[in-house]
Write a protein that holds these residues in place. Structure first.
Motif, PDB file in Angstrom:
ATOM      1  N   ARG A 146      -2.238  -4.333   7.457  1.00  0.00           N
ATOM      2  CA  ARG A 146      -3.409  -3.505   7.151  1.00  0.00           C
ATOM      3  C   ARG A 146      -3.036  -2.347   6.211  1.00  0.00           C
ATOM      4  O   ARG A 146      -3.753  -2.053   5.249  1.00  0.00           O
ATOM      5  N   LYS A 147      -1.922  -1.705   6.504  1.00  0.00           N
ATOM      6  CA  LYS A 147      -1.514  -0.567   5.682  1.00  0.00           C
ATOM      7  C   LYS A 147      -1.171  -1.003   4.260  1.00  0.00           C
ATOM      8  O   LYS A 147      -1.439  -0.280   3.300  1.00  0.00           O
ATOM      9  N   SER A 148      -0.597  -2.191   4.136  1.00  0.00           N
ATOM     10  CA  SER A 148      -0.213  -2.659   2.805  1.00  0.00           C
ATOM     11  C   SER A 148      -1.406  -2.977   1.933  1.00  0.00           C
ATOM     12  O   SER A 148      -1.302  -3.053   0.709  1.00  0.00           O
ATOM     13  N   GLU A 149      -2.574  -3.177   2.549  1.00  0.00           N
ATOM     14  CA  GLU A 149      -3.795  -3.421   1.788  1.00  0.00           C
ATOM     15  C   GLU A 149      -4.096  -2.270   0.836  1.00  0.00           C
ATOM     16  O   GLU A 149      -4.655  -2.477  -0.243  1.00  0.00           O
ATOM     17  N   ALA A 150      -3.740  -1.069   1.234  1.00  0.00           N
ATOM     18  CA  ALA A 150      -4.068   0.114   0.424  1.00  0.00           C
ATOM     19  C   ALA A 150      -3.515  -0.009  -0.995  1.00  0.00           C
ATOM     20  O   ALA A 150      -4.126   0.473  -1.955  1.00  0.00           O
ATOM     21  N   TYR A 151      -2.369  -0.665  -1.129  1.00  0.00           N
ATOM     22  CA  TYR A 151      -1.774  -0.840  -2.463  1.00  0.00           C
ATOM     23  C   TYR A 151      -2.577  -1.827  -3.300  1.00  0.00           C
ATOM     24  O   TYR A 151      -2.603  -1.726  -4.536  1.00  0.00           O
ATOM     25  N   LEU A 152      -3.252  -2.760  -2.643  1.00  0.00           N
ATOM     26  CA  LEU A 152      -4.047  -3.750  -3.358  1.00  0.00           C
ATOM     27  C   LEU A 152      -5.422  -3.235  -3.755  1.00  0.00           C
ATOM     28  O   LEU A 152      -6.078  -3.818  -4.618  1.00  0.00           O
ATOM     29  N   TYR A 153      -5.870  -2.165  -3.128  1.00  0.00           N
ATOM     30  CA  TYR A 153      -7.184  -1.606  -3.471  1.00  0.00           C
ATOM     31  C   TYR A 153      -7.191  -1.030  -4.890  1.00  0.00           C
ATOM     32  O   TYR A 153      -8.214  -1.005  -5.557  1.00  0.00           O
ATOM     33  N   GLU A 154      -6.041  -0.560  -5.338  1.00  0.00           N
ATOM     34  CA  GLU A 154      -5.956   0.061  -6.658  1.00  0.00           C
ATOM     35  C   GLU A 154      -5.874  -1.014  -7.737  1.00  0.00           C
ATOM     36  O   GLU A 154      -4.995  -1.875  -7.704  1.00  0.00           O
ATOM     37  N   GLU A 155      -6.824  -1.005  -8.673  1.00  0.00           N
ATOM     38  CA  GLU A 155      -6.867  -2.047  -9.713  1.00  0.00           C
ATOM     39  C   GLU A 155      -6.903  -1.402 -11.098  1.00  0.00           C
ATOM     40  O   GLU A 155      -7.087  -0.198 -11.231  1.00  0.00           O
ATOM     41  N   ASN A 156      -6.721  -2.245 -12.140  1.00  0.00           N
ATOM     42  CA  ASN A 156      -6.579  -1.711 -13.496  1.00  0.00           C
ATOM     43  C   ASN A 156      -7.603  -2.268 -14.480  1.00  0.00           C
ATOM     44  O   ASN A 156      -7.355  -2.312 -15.682  1.00  0.00           O
ATOM     45  N   LEU A 206      -3.470   3.777 -15.882  1.00  0.00           N
ATOM     46  CA  LEU A 206      -3.646   2.366 -16.206  1.00  0.00           C
ATOM     47  C   LEU A 206      -2.426   1.760 -16.893  1.00  0.00           C
ATOM     48  O   LEU A 206      -2.181   0.556 -16.770  1.00  0.00           O
ATOM     49  N   ILE A 207      -1.673   2.575 -17.606  1.00  0.00           N
ATOM     50  CA  ILE A 207      -0.446   2.063 -18.224  1.00  0.00           C
ATOM     51  C   ILE A 207       0.571   1.707 -17.145  1.00  0.00           C
ATOM     52  O   ILE A 207       1.188   0.631 -17.171  1.00  0.00           O
ATOM     53  N   ALA A 208       0.731   2.585 -16.171  1.00  0.00           N
ATOM     54  CA  ALA A 208       1.654   2.309 -15.062  1.00  0.00           C
ATOM     55  C   ALA A 208       1.177   1.106 -14.260  1.00  0.00           C
ATOM     56  O   ALA A 208       1.978   0.236 -13.885  1.00  0.00           O
ATOM     57  N   ALA A 209      -0.121   1.029 -14.000  1.00  0.00           N
ATOM     58  CA  ALA A 209      -0.662  -0.061 -13.188  1.00  0.00           C
ATOM     59  C   ALA A 209      -0.514  -1.412 -13.876  1.00  0.00           C
ATOM     60  O   ALA A 209      -0.324  -2.441 -13.211  1.00  0.00           O
ATOM     61  N   THR A 210      -0.599  -1.427 -15.198  1.00  0.00           N
ATOM     62  CA  THR A 210      -0.483  -2.683 -15.947  1.00  0.00           C
ATOM     63  C   THR A 210       0.974  -3.126 -16.048  1.00  0.00           C
ATOM     64  O   THR A 210       1.270  -4.323 -16.062  1.00  0.00           O
ATOM     65  N   SER A 211       1.871  -2.180 -16.090  1.00  0.00           N
ATOM     66  CA  SER A 211       3.294  -2.489 -16.232  1.00  0.00           C
ATOM     67  C   SER A 211       3.961  -2.826 -14.903  1.00  0.00           C
ATOM     68  O   SER A 211       4.811  -3.710 -14.836  1.00  0.00           O
ATOM     69  N   SER A 212       3.564  -2.117 -13.849  1.00  0.00           N
ATOM     70  CA  SER A 212       4.259  -2.227 -12.566  1.00  0.00           C
ATOM     71  C   SER A 212       3.588  -3.232 -11.632  1.00  0.00           C
ATOM     72  O   SER A 212       2.382  -3.462 -11.704  1.00  0.00           O
ATOM     73  N   MET A 213       4.382  -3.789 -10.737  1.00  0.00           N
ATOM     74  CA  MET A 213       3.843  -4.695  -9.720  1.00  0.00           C
ATOM     75  C   MET A 213       4.185  -4.195  -8.311  1.00  0.00           C
ATOM     76  O   MET A 213       4.428  -4.977  -7.395  1.00  0.00           O
ATOM     77  N   GLN A 214       4.152  -2.877  -8.163  1.00  0.00           N
ATOM     78  CA  GLN A 214       4.486  -2.283  -6.873  1.00  0.00           C
ATOM     79  C   GLN A 214       3.574  -2.777  -5.762  1.00  0.00           C
ATOM     80  O   GLN A 214       4.010  -2.987  -4.624  1.00  0.00           O
ATOM     81  N   ALA A 215       2.293  -2.972  -6.075  1.00  0.00           N
ATOM     82  CA  ALA A 215       1.348  -3.411  -5.053  1.00  0.00           C
ATOM     83  C   ALA A 215       1.764  -4.755  -4.467  1.00  0.00           C
ATOM     84  O   ALA A 215       1.699  -4.961  -3.245  1.00  0.00           O
ATOM     85  N   PHE A 216       2.208  -5.657  -5.333  1.00  0.00           N
ATOM     86  CA  PHE A 216       2.630  -6.973  -4.861  1.00  0.00           C
ATOM     87  C   PHE A 216       3.914  -6.881  -4.050  1.00  0.00           C
ATOM     88  O   PHE A 216       4.090  -7.581  -3.048  1.00  0.00           O
ATOM     89  N   VAL A 217       4.815  -6.019  -4.470  1.00  0.00           N
ATOM     90  CA  VAL A 217       6.073  -5.836  -3.747  1.00  0.00           C
ATOM     91  C   VAL A 217       5.804  -5.316  -2.334  1.00  0.00           C
ATOM     92  O   VAL A 217       6.380  -5.813  -1.345  1.00  0.00           O
ATOM     93  N   MET A 218       4.917  -4.334  -2.236  1.00  0.00           N
ATOM     94  CA  MET A 218       4.625  -3.742  -0.931  1.00  0.00           C
ATOM     95  C   MET A 218       3.901  -4.726  -0.017  1.00  0.00           C
ATOM     96  O   MET A 218       4.215  -4.827   1.176  1.00  0.00           O
ATOM     97  N   TYR A 219       2.930  -5.444  -0.572  1.00  0.00           N
ATOM     98  CA  TYR A 219       2.204  -6.393   0.270  1.00  0.00           C
ATOM     99  C   TYR A 219       3.100  -7.552   0.693  1.00  0.00           C
ATOM    100  O   TYR A 219       3.084  -7.979   1.854  1.00  0.00           O
ATOM    101  N   SER A 220       3.902  -8.054  -0.240  1.00  0.00           N
ATOM    102  CA  SER A 220       4.817  -9.135   0.096  1.00  0.00           C
ATOM    103  C   SER A 220       5.795  -8.695   1.175  1.00  0.00           C
ATOM    104  O   SER A 220       6.175  -9.485   2.056  1.00  0.00           O
ATOM    105  N   ALA A 221       6.192  -7.439   1.139  1.00  0.00           N
ATOM    106  CA  ALA A 221       7.106  -6.913   2.163  1.00  0.00           C
ATOM    107  C   ALA A 221       6.474  -6.977   3.549  1.00  0.00           C
ATOM    108  O   ALA A 221       7.158  -7.236   4.549  1.00  0.00           O
TER     109      ALA A 221
END
Length: 487
Positions: free
Chosen positions: A240-250, A288-303
């Protein structure tokens, strides 16, 4: 076997594509920067999808294999169309047609047209264009036009208006993962409830706890099973907590995050529309530049999925150990017998469901490694390896969604306790001596433990022989509530 399966899946996609040609009474001609190409007249996809079908026959797993992923594309395109209409860029009549097309796909229709292999080069461009072309042709047909009459509704100019694969594709993955996360959590909750139910059922059955494989101190079987359930509850909280990273979109970032080709105000309005459509609190990234370049959301959710995998694997291995036997193992519990366990050893029954769960968990952990490597190797303003990240995480979600209910129904709900076995361990274990410390003292209990090991007698057996405690005292000391409850 795995290679054969992948080959069969690939052949299935090729066969499906070829069947479209076979069923077509005619073809239409479409063109792109590489030239003209014949497309089956009954196909809703277009020229760029057709090229992708030729270029990426890899896994045989097309986009349509993940229905939530297809729906996610339609949701993103619907939000984008509405936002573009709000800023005055998309004509109302075209919006109406696109809305109908998107809603049809969200409702589960036309999924058989999303055929691009999940593995693809180009950072997801083929998947995005597959969605653009299919939705455009659905909209055309619903508006009374023919497929390919793009002068009325165009895949690039209308469906991809103010967009790039580099904002659409990751946002669609975010939405797909969110949609499927709800389903995974629901199954984990049901599994946790099954463990807690067993915990209540076994609440008064005393057993020996073990640390490092050695006798430790008494506990109840109920505590052990509630412990399994509580571990899963914690894993659910992490999901549930990891969802927060997926809410942010670009959306609105377009190519690299500068918003080139997007209209002023479009990005903010798209985020609002996406939240309404998905029912999730989607928000526009502040960078938006950071969001387009980085995949932190996927890393956190996959974790969080890896965490669930580690938890389930630990539980599965514990169950295998506790059910080991029946004559030469621990054998404290019985797992439901589902099938003969050997082609050579008569009477053998294996713990196939915990083993299956372990297999799935190993794969999910491996998928997390894939996500990690793909996320770290993206260059500069865009990560070209998002497709393999999407494959890895969606596969993990899908494996859990399919396996967890089988594990629950075919294993956990049918577990029983071998009462005589656990009673024997309690009576003979040296570990029970710890509970006697407050009554007999450390020195005396140490002597008892030493003698028990030397004579192969149980602690309680020696206490009775030496008349160190009365039967009433022994009964009180071995009361499950007294013995295992935190004071």
């Amino acid at each position: 076997m795995k290679k054969i399966t992948c080959l069969l899946l690939t052949l299935a996609v090729i066969t499906h594509t070829n069947s479209l040609f076979a069923q077509a009474t005619s073809t239409r001609t479409e063109k792109d920067l590489l030239g003209e190409k014949k497309i089956p007249s009954n196909a809703y996809y277009g020229v760029q999808t057709a090229r992708a079908l030729e270029n990426f026959q890899v896994s045989g797993v097309p986009t349509k294999f993940y229905p939530d992923y297809v729906r996610a594309f339609a949701m993103v395109k619907l939000a984008a169309a509405r936002a573009n209409a709000e800023v005055g860029r998309l004509k109302p009549e075209r919006l109406a047609a696109i809305e109908k097309a998107c809603q049809a796909v969200i409702d589960g229709k036309y999924h058989d047209q999303f055929l691009v292999d999940m593995y693809q080069g180009g950072a997801g461009t083929s998947a995005n264009m597959n969605a653009n072309e299919v939705l455009a042709n659905i909209a055309l047909e619903m508006s009374g036009h023919k497929k390919g009459e793009y002068q009325y509704i165009e895949p690039h100019d209308d469906l991809n208006m103010g967009q790039s694969t580099n904002d659409v594709y990751p946002t669609a993955i975010h939405v797909a993962l969110l949609l499927h996360n709800d389903k995974v959590i629901k199954e984990v909750q049901a599994l946790s409830a099954a463990f807690h139910k067993k915990g209540d059922e076994f609440a008064n059955i005393l057993k020996m706890g073990r640390t490092e494989g050695q006798d430790a101190v008494p506990m109840t079987v109920g505590q052990e099973f509630h412990g399994f359930g509580n571990q899963l509850d914690a894993a659910i909280e992490a999901l549930r907590k990891s969802e927060a990273y997926l809410y942010e979109e670009n959306m609105g970032a377009t190519a690299i995050g500068t918003g080139i080709t997007a209209s002023p105000g479009y990005a903010e309005k798209c985020a609002v529309q996406l939240a309404k459509i998905t029912g999730k609190p989607m928000v526009l990234s502040h960078d938006l530049i950071a969001a387009t370049s980085s995949m932190q959301a996927f890393v956190m959710y996959s974790a969080s999925l890896k965490n669930l995998a580690v938890t389930l694997s630990k539980i599965s291995s514990d169950l295998i150990f506790l059910a080991s036997g029946p004559r030469a193992g621990i054998f404290e519990i019985n797992l439901p017998a589902l099938q003969p366990g050997s082609s050579i050893m008569p009477g053998k029954v294996n713990p196939v469901m915990p083993e299956l769960m372990n297999c799935v968990c190993y794969k999910v952990i491996g998928n997390d490694v894939t996500v990690t490597m793909a996320s770290q190797d993206g260059l500069l303003q865009l990560n070209a390896y998002e497709p393999v990240v999407a494959v890895a995480i969606m596969e993990s979600q899908g494996l859990f969604f399919k396996t967890i209910p089988l594990f629950r129904a075919n294993c956990i709900e049918g577990i029983t306790v071998n009462q005589k076995v656990v009673d024997n361990y309690i009576n003979r274990s040296v570990g029970i001596v710890t509970a006697l410390n407050p009554v007999l003292g450390y020195e005396k209990t140490t002597e008892l433990a030493k003698e028990a090991l030397q004579t192969n007698k149980g602690i309680l057996e020696l206490i009775r022989e030496k008349k160190l405690l009365t039967e009433d005292q022994i009964k009180k000391l071995l009361d499950p509530k007294e013995l295992t409850t935190v004071k």
